[in-house]
Design a protein around this motif. Structure first.
Motif, PDB file in Angstrom:
ATOM      1  N   GLN A   1      -1.330 -14.762  13.733  1.00 32.61           N
ATOM      2  CA  GLN A   1      -2.023 -14.713  15.187  1.00 32.61           C
ATOM      3  C   GLN A   1      -1.015 -14.726  16.326  1.00 32.61           C
ATOM      4  O   GLN A   1      -1.319 -13.922  17.445  1.00 32.61           O
ATOM      5  CB  GLN A   1      -2.861 -15.985  15.310  1.00 32.61           C
ATOM      6  N   LEU A   2       0.160 -15.499  16.453  1.00 35.52           N
ATOM      7  CA  LEU A   2       0.808 -15.405  17.468  1.00 35.52           C
ATOM      8  C   LEU A   2       1.455 -13.977  17.741  1.00 35.52           C
ATOM      9  O   LEU A   2       1.687 -13.576  19.096  1.00 35.52           O
ATOM     10  CB  LEU A   2       2.431 -16.270  17.122  1.00 35.52           C
ATOM     11  N   LEU A   3       1.487 -13.156  16.605  1.00 31.72           N
ATOM     12  CA  LEU A   3       1.989 -11.829  16.824  1.00 31.72           C
ATOM     13  C   LEU A   3       1.004 -10.645  17.366  1.00 31.72           C
ATOM     14  O   LEU A   3       1.158  -9.598  17.401  1.00 31.72           O
ATOM     15  CB  LEU A   3       2.657 -11.247  15.535  1.00 31.72           C
ATOM     16  N   LYS A   4      -0.063 -11.162  17.793  1.00 35.41           N
ATOM     17  CA  LYS A   4      -1.381 -10.654  18.142  1.00 35.41           C
ATOM     18  C   LYS A   4      -1.432 -10.507  19.896  1.00 35.41           C
ATOM     19  O   LYS A   4      -2.156  -9.896  20.275  1.00 35.41           O
ATOM     20  CB  LYS A   4      -2.543 -10.965  17.733  1.00 35.41           C
TER      21      LYS A   4
ATOM     22  N   PRO B   1      -0.238 -10.274  23.658  1.00 33.44           N
ATOM     23  CA  PRO B   1       0.571  -9.240  24.561  1.00 33.44           C
ATOM     24  C   PRO B   1       1.959  -9.169  24.608  1.00 33.44           C
ATOM     25  O   PRO B   1       2.774  -8.458  24.556  1.00 33.44           O
ATOM     26  CB  PRO B   1      -0.236  -9.003  25.974  1.00 33.44           C
ATOM     27  N   TYR B   2       2.378 -10.551  24.850  1.00 33.86           N
ATOM     28  CA  TYR B   2       3.890 -10.757  25.034  1.00 33.86           C
ATOM     29  C   TYR B   2       4.671 -11.057  23.875  1.00 33.86           C
ATOM     30  O   TYR B   2       5.739 -11.560  23.800  1.00 33.86           O
ATOM     31  CB  TYR B   2       4.098 -11.927  26.252  1.00 33.86           C
ATOM     32  N   THR B   3       4.059 -11.024  22.662  1.00 34.65           N
ATOM     33  CA  THR B   3       4.834 -11.314  21.315  1.00 34.65           C
ATOM     34  C   THR B   3       4.294 -10.148  20.487  1.00 34.65           C
ATOM     35  O   THR B   3       4.633 -10.325  19.376  1.00 34.65           O
ATOM     36  CB  THR B   3       4.191 -12.527  20.693  1.00 34.65           C
ATOM     37  N   SER B   4       4.036  -8.920  21.158  1.00 30.86           N
ATOM     38  CA  SER B   4       3.852  -7.857  20.062  1.00 30.86           C
ATOM     39  C   SER B   4       4.327  -6.446  20.774  1.00 30.86           C
ATOM     40  O   SER B   4       4.840  -6.639  22.007  1.00 30.86           O
ATOM     41  CB  SER B   4       2.366  -7.739  19.775  1.00 30.86           C
ATOM     42  N   GLU B   5       4.033  -5.541  20.225  1.00 33.27           N
ATOM     43  CA  GLU B   5       4.348  -4.075  20.608  1.00 33.27           C
ATOM     44  C   GLU B   5       6.016  -4.167  21.401  1.00 33.27           C
ATOM     45  O   GLU B   5       6.734  -4.405  20.518  1.00 33.27           O
ATOM     46  CB  GLU B   5       3.541  -3.829  21.815  1.00 33.27           C
ATOM     47  N   ASN B   6       6.193  -3.797  22.463  1.00 31.03           N
ATOM     48  CA  ASN B   6       7.480  -3.966  22.990  1.00 31.03           C
ATOM     49  C   ASN B   6       8.116  -5.119  23.084  1.00 31.03           C
ATOM     50  O   ASN B   6       9.236  -5.531  23.080  1.00 31.03           O
ATOM     51  CB  ASN B   6       7.535  -3.487  24.644  1.00 31.03           C
ATOM     52  N   TYR B   7       7.424  -6.365  22.751  1.00 31.81           N
ATOM     53  CA  TYR B   7       7.869  -7.695  22.974  1.00 31.81           C
ATOM     54  C   TYR B   7       8.201  -8.180  21.772  1.00 31.81           C
ATOM     55  O   TYR B   7       8.086  -9.545  21.415  1.00 31.81           O
ATOM     56  CB  TYR B   7       7.158  -8.603  23.874  1.00 31.81           C
ATOM     57  N   ILE B   8       7.753  -7.383  20.497  1.00 31.97           N
ATOM     58  CA  ILE B   8       7.715  -8.265  19.376  1.00 31.97           C
ATOM     59  C   ILE B   8       8.854  -8.923  18.957  1.00 31.97           C
ATOM     60  O   ILE B   8       8.829 -10.040  18.155  1.00 31.97           O
ATOM     61  CB  ILE B   8       7.239  -6.822  17.978  1.00 31.97           C
ATOM     62  N   VAL B   9       9.799  -8.722  19.367  1.00 29.18           N
ATOM     63  CA  VAL B   9      11.124  -9.464  19.014  1.00 29.18           C
ATOM     64  C   VAL B   9      11.015 -10.978  19.692  1.00 29.18           C
ATOM     65  O   VAL B   9      11.240 -11.941  18.592  1.00 29.18           O
ATOM     66  CB  VAL B   9      12.625  -8.866  19.600  1.00 29.18           C
ATOM     67  N   LEU B  10      10.198 -10.854  20.688  1.00 30.49           N
ATOM     68  CA  LEU B  10       9.884 -12.335  20.889  1.00 30.49           C
ATOM     69  C   LEU B  10       9.182 -13.094  20.254  1.00 30.49           C
ATOM     70  O   LEU B  10       9.250 -14.071  19.942  1.00 30.49           O
ATOM     71  CB  LEU B  10       9.317 -12.359  22.440  1.00 30.49           C
ATOM     72  N   GLY B  11       8.167 -12.479  19.535  1.00 30.33           N
ATOM     73  CA  GLY B  11       7.069 -12.671  18.629  1.00 30.33           C
ATOM     74  C   GLY B  11       7.564 -13.504  17.320  1.00 30.33           C
ATOM     75  O   GLY B  11       7.598 -14.277  16.595  1.00 30.33           O
ATOM     76  N   THR B  12       8.724 -12.128  16.794  1.00 25.84           N
ATOM     77  CA  THR B  12       9.006 -12.598  15.293  1.00 25.84           C
ATOM     78  C   THR B  12      10.536 -13.320  15.385  1.00 25.84           C
ATOM     79  O   THR B  12      10.588 -14.062  14.402  1.00 25.84           O
ATOM     80  CB  THR B  12       9.469 -11.192  14.612  1.00 25.84           C
ATOM     81  N   ILE B  13      11.205 -13.243  16.294  1.00 28.49           N
ATOM     82  CA  ILE B  13      12.437 -14.067  16.296  1.00 28.49           C
ATOM     83  C   ILE B  13      12.251 -15.233  17.532  1.00 28.49           C
ATOM     84  O   ILE B  13      12.574 -16.423  17.113  1.00 28.49           O
ATOM     85  CB  ILE B  13      13.624 -12.943  16.734  1.00 28.49           C
ATOM     86  N   GLY B  14      12.124 -14.684  18.663  1.00 29.12           N
ATOM     87  CA  GLY B  14      12.216 -15.592  19.718  1.00 29.12           C
ATOM     88  C   GLY B  14      11.524 -16.863  19.649  1.00 29.12           C
ATOM     89  O   GLY B  14      12.041 -18.026  19.532  1.00 29.12           O
ATOM     90  N   ILE B  15      10.223 -16.969  19.951  1.00 27.78           N
ATOM     91  CA  ILE B  15       9.497 -18.180  19.637  1.00 27.78           C
ATOM     92  C   ILE B  15       9.785 -18.994  18.401  1.00 27.78           C
ATOM     93  O   ILE B  15       9.637 -20.213  18.332  1.00 27.78           O
ATOM     94  CB  ILE B  15       7.907 -18.014  20.165  1.00 27.78           C
ATOM     95  N   PRO B  16       9.590 -18.357  17.107  1.00 26.46           N
ATOM     96  CA  PRO B  16       9.687 -19.142  15.964  1.00 26.46           C
ATOM     97  C   PRO B  16      11.261 -19.560  15.951  1.00 26.46           C
ATOM     98  O   PRO B  16      11.217 -20.665  15.551  1.00 26.46           O
ATOM     99  CB  PRO B  16       9.552 -18.036  14.881  1.00 26.46           C
ATOM    100  N   ALA B  17      12.337 -18.858  16.453  1.00 26.79           N
ATOM    101  CA  ALA B  17      13.512 -19.410  16.440  1.00 26.79           C
ATOM    102  C   ALA B  17      13.616 -20.653  17.253  1.00 26.79           C
ATOM    103  O   ALA B  17      14.211 -21.727  16.986  1.00 26.79           O
ATOM    104  CB  ALA B  17      14.562 -18.242  16.773  1.00 26.79           C
TER     105      ALA B  17
END
Lengths: 223, 290
Positions: free
Chosen positions: B97-100, B102-118
């Motif tokens: 759900q986090l990856l859905k 706006p700021y954790t998907s598309e152009n910001y996907i790195v924030l969703g997959t790496i940033g916040i979980p890290a």
């Protein structure tokens, strides 16, 4: 007679100190649910291990029928669930146990966190515990693909896309996991091997370290 | 030995046993619980039996669930199935759900997959080194405890929203999850006395008079692309055994005028005579009485 056998072995191997380490150590009152009902929160770790043992045993029986191959995987699961005696129970235990082990591990983590039991000198055991947490999630992820139905396939595909979105190394991770460029026959055999051999091996090693450290350091004192 | 309580005629005597440690002033002695108040007891069997009581409660619940709800199984994986709504297992939903957003998907996907979980898992991983105070009670550690509470609430919320979206999407598309549909079909077929439904393993009725010209010439040119080489069904429905459900005239009507979006009209492509021959042959396709 048992005493005689025990003495015979003990004379040769000196097992008594080992038995003392495994069994004959004291457990303090504040973690004993018979004395304080609220102490059941200290049982979650043991229950996680209990469910893990169930997972290993039920998984061993599942591999007797499961075929890790894209043509037969689905039908072998269908067969073992509907045709094999108690197959529905064994697969049910493995399926629901996978969720239950996550729940138990989660509760155990929260107990350790909120009782501050990870503090010095137990930092290393917390780290090992977190590694166990990730291995369990890995087991969940790889096991989800094995029935090879649509749910399994498309969830894994999404997982691969997420892995692929990691900068720079994403493509390599994706290809390493999938065993190629698509989720297919190679992915299934690979996930099977990871689920059945690699991760359980890592898990058992980590569990041994976890338990060794608990014995070495003892249970953290009452609050 | 250790077991033999001062028995002096033991056969082996261990000297310099590494397991017997000398107390060292700098290192903490392994705790015995005489320092803790109250009643300690031996791990095996005394304490383990009590822990087993908690284990039994869990086990009964677990087995009840296992018996009441068989493990789900859908239909075999079909990579071409475009309509399937992907759904990971429930304990991954929070990150799904986090990856859905706006700021954790598309152009910001790195924030969703790496940033916040890290940040989240990194903080959890390093908790003992971030929260170094001696205090153990959570209500005396407001920062650590409140961060954990906020994370818990956020994870539960994300999981719930993800599941909510999924159920809404199912409703909107009128989709029944495959594992449920499969159970329903199985029950239906068992009630009809046909045996359990296995996807892709349905019995295909044998063709009647497969050498007939209507099939070997006309239909092979036009029909098998959609209905399958043995008329077992592919894009179009199975035609083997069609004579049980449709009459000659009904079949003729469908071939002439088409049906729905899939079946085209063959008026003009085939002559009236050919259509009649095909319909006559198809009407003969009945399941042989066993």
């Amino acid at each position: 007679m048992f005493k005689g056998m025990y003495n015979w072995i003990d004379e040769r191997l000196d097992v008594t100190p080992m038995w003392r380490d495994i069994a004959d150590h004291e457990v303090p009152e504040h973690v004993n649910p018979a004395h304080h009902f609220s102490a059941f929160v200290y049982c979650f770790g043991g229950l996680t291990f209990f469910i893990t043992v169930i997972q290993i045993l039920s998984g061993m029986f599942l591999t007797m029928y499961y075929v890790p191959d894209i043509i037969n995987a689905y039908y072998s699961v269908d067969y073992l669930q509907h045709q094999v005696a108690f197959g529905v129970i064994v697969r049910g235990m493995h399926h629901w146990g996978a969720s239950l082990v996550i729940v138990m591990m989660f509760l155990h983590t929260l107990r350790v966190f909120f009782t501050g039991s990870y503090k010095a000198p137990r930092e290393m055991n917390w780290i090992v515990g977190m590694l166990i947490f990730f291995v369990m999630l890995g087991l969940g992820f790889t096991g989800y693909l094995l029935p090879w139905d649509n749910k399994a396939y498309f969830a894994t595909k999404v997982g691969m896309e997420i892995a692929g979105s990691v900068p720079w190394i994403g493509g390599y991770i994706k290809e390493l996991l999938a065993g190629g460029t698509i989720v297919g026959a190679q992915t299934l055999t690979r996930f099977f091997a990871i689920h059945v051999f690699f991760l359980p091996g890592v898990l058992l090693t980590l569990l041994a370290a976890h338990f060794f450290m608990i014995r070495k350091q003892g249970i953290s004192g009452p609050l | 030995m250790a077991h033999g309580k001062g028995n002096s005629n033991e056969k082996i005597v261990y000297v310099g046993d590494s397991r017997i440690r000398k107390p060292h002033p700098d290192k903490p002695a392994p705790p015995d619980y005489t320092a803790f108040p109250g009643k300690s007891e031996a791990f095996i069997p005394n304490f383990l039996l009590k822990e087993w009581m908690a284990g039994v409660v869990v086990l009964v619940g677990f087995l009840t669930l296992t018996i009441a709800e068989p493990a789900p199984l859908g239909y075999p994986a079909n990579p071409l199935n475009g309509a399937f709504i992907p759904m990971p297992d429930w304990y991954f939903l929070f990150i799904y759900q986090l990856l859905k957003y706006p700021y954790t998907s598309e152009n910001y996907i790195v924030l969703g997959t790496i940033g916040i979980p890290a940040i989240m898992f990194g903080a959890l991983f390093l908790a003992p080194f971030l929260d170094t105070g001696k205090e153990r009670r959570f209500y005396r550690r407001p920062i650590a405890a409140s961060l954990m509470f906020v994370t818990l609430i956020a994870s539960v919320y994300l999981t719930w929203v993800s599941w909510h979206h999924y159920t809404k999407e199912l409703e909107a598309n009128g989709t029944i999850p495959e594992h449920i549909e499969r159970e329903m079909k199985s029950e239906e077929q068992i009630a009809e006395g046909k045996g359990r439904y296995i996807y892709g393993k349905e019995k295909i009725p044998a063709l009647v008079e497969p050498e007939d010209e209507a099939f070997s010439v006309t239909m092979k040119a036009q029909c098998i692309a959609c209905h399958g080489t043995e008329l077992q069904g592919q894009v179009g429905p199975m035609l083997a055994g069609i004579g049980d459900t449709l009459s000659h005239d009904e079949i003729k009507e469908i071939i002439t005028n088409g049906k729905g979006d899939g079946m085209p009209s063959f008026k003009g492509t085939l002559s009236d005579d050919e259509i009649d021959k095909v319909a006559t042959w198809l009407a003969k396709q009945k399941v042989a009485a066993e």
